[in-house]
Design an enzyme around this catalytic site. Structure first.
Site, PDB file in Angstrom:
ATOM      1  N   GLU A   1       0.842  -1.203   0.000  1.00 41.91           N
ATOM      2  CA  GLU A   1       0.000   0.000   0.000  1.00 41.91           C
ATOM      3  C   GLU A   1       0.868   1.242   0.000  1.00 41.91           C
ATOM      4  OE1 GLU A   1      -2.423   0.018   3.518  1.00 41.91           O
ATOM      5  OE2 GLU A   1      -3.646  -1.666   2.845  1.00 41.91           O
TER       6      GLU A   1
ATOM      7  N   HIS B   1       1.783  -0.954  18.542  1.00 44.34           N
ATOM      8  CA  HIS B   1       0.470  -1.507  18.199  1.00 44.34           C
ATOM      9  C   HIS B   1      -0.376  -1.870  19.420  1.00 44.34           C
ATOM     10  CE1 HIS B   1       1.759  -1.333  14.091  1.00 44.34           C
ATOM     11  NE2 HIS B   1       2.855  -1.989  14.420  1.00 44.34           N
TER      12      HIS B   1
ATOM     13  N   ARG C   1     -15.444  -8.250  17.063  1.00 44.51           N
ATOM     14  CA  ARG C   1     -15.601  -8.551  18.486  1.00 44.51           C
ATOM     15  C   ARG C   1     -15.954  -7.265  19.237  1.00 44.51           C
ATOM     16  NH1 ARG C   1     -10.088  -7.685  17.604  1.00 44.51           N
ATOM     17  NH2 ARG C   1      -9.424  -5.812  18.730  1.00 44.51           N
TER      18      ARG C   1
HETATM   19  C1  MV4 Z   1      -0.962   1.667   7.595  1.00 43.15           C
HETATM   20  C2  MV4 Z   1      -0.228   2.766   8.087  1.00 43.15           C
HETATM   21  C3  MV4 Z   1       0.150   3.746   7.189  1.00 43.15           C
HETATM   22  N1  MV4 Z   1      -0.145   3.615   5.867  1.00 43.15           N
HETATM   23  N2  MV4 Z   1      -1.246   1.593   6.273  1.00 43.15           N
HETATM   24  C4  MV4 Z   1      -0.817  -0.939  11.596  1.00 43.15           C
HETATM   25  C5  MV4 Z   1      -1.524  -2.203  11.957  1.00 43.15           C
HETATM   26  C6  MV4 Z   1      -2.612  -2.385  10.981  1.00 43.15           C
HETATM   27  N3  MV4 Z   1      -3.875  -2.442  11.642  1.00 43.15           N
HETATM   28  C7  MV4 Z   1      -2.508  -1.257   9.998  1.00 43.15           C
HETATM   29  N4  MV4 Z   1      -1.442  -0.402  10.435  1.00 43.15           N
HETATM   30  C8  MV4 Z   1      -1.048   0.675   9.704  1.00 43.15           C
HETATM   31  N5  MV4 Z   1      -1.361   0.665   8.394  1.00 43.15           N
HETATM   32  C9  MV4 Z   1      -0.815   2.537   5.448  1.00 43.15           C
HETATM   33  N6  MV4 Z   1      -1.061   2.412   4.156  1.00 43.15           N
HETATM   34  C10 MV4 Z   1       0.057   2.802   9.446  1.00 43.15           C
HETATM   35  C11 MV4 Z   1      -0.355   1.751  10.263  1.00 43.15           C
HETATM   36  C12 MV4 Z   1      -0.009   1.859  11.635  1.00 43.15           C
HETATM   37  C13 MV4 Z   1      -0.992   1.930  12.605  1.00 43.15           C
HETATM   38  C14 MV4 Z   1      -2.341   1.896  12.289  1.00 43.15           C
HETATM   39  C15 MV4 Z   1      -3.297   1.954  13.273  1.00 43.15           C
HETATM   40  C16 MV4 Z   1      -2.895   2.068  14.599  1.00 43.15           C
HETATM   41  C17 MV4 Z   1      -1.579   2.111  14.924  1.00 43.15           C
HETATM   42  C18 MV4 Z   1      -0.603   2.052  13.938  1.00 43.15           C
HETATM   43  C19 MV4 Z   1       0.745   2.098  14.302  1.00 43.15           C
HETATM   44  C20 MV4 Z   1       1.698   2.029  13.339  1.00 43.15           C
HETATM   45  C21 MV4 Z   1       1.322   1.889  11.999  1.00 43.15           C
END
Ligand code: MV4
Length: 510
Positions: free
Chosen positions: A200, A235, A292
């Site tokens: 992505e 996370h 959930r």
């Molecule tokens: C992302 C992102 C930035 N750009 N996707 C982290 C776990 C998963 N649920 C998706 N995540 C992310 N996806 C794109 N294209 C940054 C994260 C991310 C993040 C997202 C939600 C909550 C905490 C996070 C911590 C680091 C990175």
């Protein structure tokens, strides 16, 4: 409504579900491991069944034993809480197969949303915005190179089977792509047994905003608004709030409609949450749907006035949601701090021991969802989250002030906890302004930990020292040990001046 429900979980969430059952006149069955013989959820339930040794792989994750316990006690339904078996499609299916009601979404909806790529495909097919990228796993490096070029660097490699950021790699430029793809594949393979990776565009400094939905079996699907969950580390969410400073009523409506569209497309029933990234320009992208009840559900309950766990039970029993979308809007502000047995000043090292003394905060707008009490033994078998402290205030400023006050009110002795860390966050200027994103805590951590200790902690340390002086009138220097009055005083030398009934804690003023 059910006569009896089994709760396939432990700790604060088991107690939360038991309370909802009590209010609905439902009898409760707890399950427990050998480590939880004296746990509050076992005592608070009407009945309890021992299911195995302490490791969760031999107890709370043993679906067949849990179903056996439900049959034995004639429980008509099972509530899985969060974690453990809550999102296992096979368990939802096995419960249904045993003629027991599953208090959660249908196994088919869990399956449809379980894989991130499947959820992404479902979203795209239903006109739901996702981050630009692929939906199919990458075939090889060549394909990765051309796709990364197409979407533009930086890109993010993600594991198809992923969760919790495992197998995720930010790739700043073409020269790092090959190495990162290998590393992501290896990590995904070992963590999930599946090395499939997709790609992505990397969204810089987004917020993590999620939408709570409730869906009944009669086709009504409602959005209960957003939760802001950006304050997280590795996370693990630490602080959540509702609403979000970044969400206007118009954006709330748009995100809510989007979440409802995802839920409908997946045939969703019961409580669920759609996760989005929200960028600084107000664009949002669907990430995944959690099938959930979530840890942070109370902040939504406090601003909507809707008891999510009661509605999970009512929905599972076939009741209709009696609200209309137009009647649901957030009132005031709610914040939740996760109280964990971790030492923030020591890289969040898990702390173990017995809770010697527990004083719970109270007063207007304060809610404690806890799973421990004085005397509880904190080991390493389960999650370090001991409890959640949740507050409600008329606005964000009042909620932050109230949270700080409640945290100061809270005393936990015997194990290190995240309590003092949370006090420092409540004192942080950027947090107070709501200027947060998903990388905020990691950027800010050093300066948060370097802050002057909360003055209350200094006072408690001084009082401890004075008490020690009282006990030993000849002492001149005392070192306060771990698990004492305040982590700030631990290991510090205390110069005693018992004749003046005062004490000075080295390195602390106050
Ligand atoms: C992302 C992102 C930035 N750009 N996707 C982290 C776990 C998963 N649920 C998706 N995540 C992310 N996806 C794109 N294209 C940054 C994260 C991310 C993040 C997202 C939600 C909550 C905490 C996070 C911590 C680091 C990175």
């Amino acid at each position: 409504m059910f006569n009896k429900v089994l709760i396939a979980n432990r700790g604060e969430i088991a107690l939360r579900v038991i309370r909802a059952c009590q209010e609905l006149g439902i009898r409760t069955v707890a399950v427990y491991s050998e480590a939880d013989v004296h746990a509050p959820h076992v005592r608070e339930a009407d009945e309890a069944v021992l299911i195995g040794p302490p490791p969760s792989s031999e107890s709370y994750l043993r679906g067949e034993k849990i179903i056996e316990a439900a049959n034995l006690t004639k429980a008509e339904a099972i509530h899985p809480g969060y974690g453990f078996l809550s999102e296992r499609e096979w368990f939802a299916r096995a419960v249904r197969g045993a003629g027991i009601v599953w208090i959660g979404p249908p196994a088919e909806a869990i399956a449809a949303l379980g894989s991130k790529t499947a959820a992404r495909t479902l979203a795209v097919a239903n006109g739901v915005p996702v981050v630009p990228g692929t939906t199919e796993p990458l075939a090889d490096l060549k394909e990765a190179e051309s796709l990364a070029e197409k979407f533009g660097y930086p890109v993010l490699l993600k594991a198809a089977a992923g969760g919790g950021g495992k197998g995720m790699r930010v790739v700043p430029s073409p020269k790092e792509l090959a190495g990162s793809l290998d590393a992501a594949r290896r990590e995904a393979k070992s963590a999930f047994g599946d090395g499939a990776i997709y790609l992505e565009k990397f969204v810089a400094r987004p917020r993590h905003v999620e939408i709570q939905v409730l869906a009944d079996v009669h086709g009504k699907v409602l959005s209960l608004g957003e939760r802001e969950c950006s304050v997280q580390r590795r996370h693990q969410k630490m602080i959540e709030e509702a609403p979000s400073v970044a969400v206007s009523p118009a954006l709330r409506k748009k995100m809510g409609e989007t979440a409802v569209r995802v839920a409908r497309a997946a045939g969703y029933v019961n409580a669920g949450t759609c996760e989005f990234l929200l960028d600084s320009g107000g664009s949002f992208y669907f990430l995944e749907m959690n099938t959930r009840l979530q840890v942070e559900h109370p902040v939504t309950e406090l601003v909507t006035g809707i008891d999510l766990v009661q509605w999970q039970l009512r929905i599972a029993a076939g009741e209709r949601l009696p609200f209309e979308q137009g009647e649901i809007s957030p009132h005031g502000w709610s914040i939740e701090c996760r109280i964990t047995s971790e030492d923030a000043s020591n890289n969040f090292l898990p702390s173990t021991g017995r809770i010697q003394h527990l004083h719970l905060p109270s007063g207007p707008g304060v809610r404690w969802d806890g799973g421990v009490e004085s005397g509880s033994e904190i080991g390493l078998y389960y999650d370090p989250m001991l409890a959640k402290l949740i507050v409600w205030g008329a606005d964000r400023e009042q909620a932050v002030t109230r949270m700080r006050r409640a945290l100061v009110d809270l005393i936990i002795q015997g194990v290190e906890t995240s309590r003092d860390f949370h006090i420092r966050v409540m004192d942080d200027d950027e947090f107070r302004r709501g200027a947060i994103d998903i990388q905020w805590l990691e950027r800010r951590l050093t300066s948060i930990l370097e802050r002057r200790p909360p003055e209350e902690s200094v006072r408690v340390a001084a009082i401890t020292a004075a008490l020690l002086a009282e006990r030993d009138r000849r002492a001149r220097l005392v070192t306060i040990g771990s698990g004492g009055a305040s982590p700030y005083a631990n290991g510090r030398d205390v110069a005693l001046e018992p004749w003046k009934q005062t004490a000075r804690v080295e390195g602390l003023r106050g």
